[in-house]
Design a protein around this motif. Structure first.
Motif, short mmCIF file in Angstrom:
data_model
loop_
_atom_site.label_atom_id
_atom_site.label_comp_id
_atom_site.label_asym_id
_atom_site.label_seq_id
_atom_site.Cartn_x
_atom_site.Cartn_y
_atom_site.Cartn_z
N ASN A 109 0.82 -1.21 0.00
CA ASN A 109 0.00 0.00 0.00
C ASN A 109 0.85 1.26 0.00
O ASN A 109 0.51 2.27 -0.65
N ARG A 110 1.97 1.24 0.72
CA ARG A 110 2.86 2.40 0.73
C ARG A 110 3.52 2.60 -0.63
O ARG A 110 3.62 3.72 -1.13
N GLU A 111 3.98 1.52 -1.22
CA GLU A 111 4.77 1.60 -2.45
C GLU A 111 3.90 1.82 -3.68
O GLU A 111 4.28 2.55 -4.60
N LEU A 112 2.74 1.18 -3.72
CA LEU A 112 1.94 1.15 -4.94
C LEU A 112 0.60 1.86 -4.81
O LEU A 112 -0.13 1.97 -5.77
N GLY A 113 0.29 2.35 -3.61
CA GLY A 113 -0.99 3.02 -3.40
C GLY A 113 -2.03 2.07 -2.83
O GLY A 113 -1.98 0.86 -3.05
N VAL A 114 -2.97 2.64 -2.10
CA VAL A 114 -4.01 1.84 -1.43
C VAL A 114 -5.13 1.54 -2.42
O VAL A 114 -5.61 2.44 -3.12
N LYS A 115 -5.53 0.29 -2.48
CA LYS A 115 -6.71 -0.10 -3.25
C LYS A 115 -7.24 -1.41 -2.69
O LYS A 115 -6.55 -2.11 -1.95
N ARG A 116 -8.46 -1.72 -3.03
CA ARG A 116 -9.05 -2.98 -2.58
C ARG A 116 -8.24 -4.14 -3.15
O ARG A 116 -7.69 -4.06 -4.23
N ALA A 117 -8.17 -5.22 -2.38
CA ALA A 117 -7.32 -6.33 -2.79
C ALA A 117 -7.85 -7.65 -2.26
O ALA A 117 -8.48 -7.71 -1.20
#
Length: 317
Positions: A109-117
């Motif tokens: 989430n820090r590196e690639l951004g927060v999204k549903r997973a």
């Protein structure tokens, strides 16, 4: 830069995993390093994938490779497996696996951004993911667990089978050859033992689970055999079976065929848990514990129907 990945038929031989779109490291609380690889379509739904004990996620490429057109694939090995540098035997424990999974989730989430997973986890990683859900709550938006060897509750008839199987696996793991002159030597062992694997999977898994030792010129197990044996031996907590119906994350079990003559206990465990808990469950016909490497397309379709129910499937799925 976009990832290059030619289409390949599911039943063709595949001998290497393409370079990832992006690779980064996460440091665990005790200093262990986990190398995380982003593959596929960053605009697609995010799928986390990991592996069984002593294995490595690159060896499952026949399963996750075809997903890259539509999905963002986050592939990672658990500590002391696959791409990761060797850390300590003392830290190679189930409690650390659970905490590591949370650290990996945060790092992504820090590196690639927060999204549903969603998480698609096999065997050992599936057990760890279920335990993670009870410790950390609803971090993932859905979990698909492939043939997880959840230790049976007391009194269930499959408990004796699982106890014997895990003890046998631990004993065999402790006696594995530690080094090979060539990865193809290990690939031949896999090919003799796992006859349902798709073409090329034996070599893929061999290369994924070995690392080159420059000093000797040999190829050695990335996960030392005593580490692997330890994890089999300590997978004996029946508490997860008893509470999994109350998992805070939507969860589906996708398992091997419980009707096979040579059925392994995890396939029977999945069926039994589903019958007792009412959890979504699907068995893939004519598959063993390695269903994702035997029938990759069918194994993912069983997951994708569940992902669609939770708004996590790719457009058009």
């Amino acid at each position: 830069m976009s990832e290059q990945h030619p289409h390949h038929p599911i039943n063709s031989a595949i001998h290497h995993v393409p370079q990832s779109r992006h690779t980064f490291e996460a440091r665990m609380k005790d200093g262990a390093i986990i190398r995380i690889r982003q593959h596929g379509n960053p605009a697609g739904p995010r799928l986390f994938l990991s592996h069984g004990n002593g294995l490595a996620i690159d060896g499952y490429f026949p399963f996750w490779g075809p997903l890259r057109d539509k999905y963002e694939v986050i592939a990672f090995d658990f500590r002391n497996h696959g791409h990761n540098p060797l850390h300590t035997a003392e830290g190679h424990t189930w409690p650390n696996f659970i905490d590591d999974l949370d650290a990996v989730f945060d790092a992504v989430n820090r590196e690639l951004g927060v999204k549903r997973a969603a998480g698609l986890f096999h065997s050992m990683s599936g057990v760890a993911a279920a335990m993670h859900a009870f410790k950390f709550g609803r971090r993932f938006d859905a979990l698909v667990l492939y043939d997880p060897p959840i230790y049976p509750r007391e009194g269930h008839p499959v408990r004796y089978l699982q106890q014997n199987d895990k003890d046998s696996l631990s004993s065999r793991a402790a006696r594995r050859p530690e080094r090979y002159k060539d990865p193809l030597d290990l690939a031949k062992q896999f090919a003799r033992r796992f006859k349902r694997w798709v073409p090329g999977a034996d070599e893929l898994m061999a290369r994924a689970t070995l690392r080159h030792d420059r000093a000797s010129g040999d190829w050695i197990l990335a996960c030392p055999r005593e580490f692997e044996a330890q994890i089999f031996a300590f997978n004996a907590d029946p508490g997860l079976w008893q509470k999994i119906a109350r998992c805070p994350v939507p969860l589906k079990l996708v398992c091997g065929d419980p009707a096979l003559e040579d059925v392994m206990p995890p396939a029977l465990i999945g069926k039994a848990i589903a019958e007792e808990s009412g959890l979504p469950y699907e068995a893939i016909p004519d598959t063993t514990h390695f269903l994702q490497i035997e029938r990759p397309a069918e194994s993912f379709r069983a997951a994708e129907t569940f992902l669609a129910e939770h708004g996590l499937a790719a457009d058009g799925a």
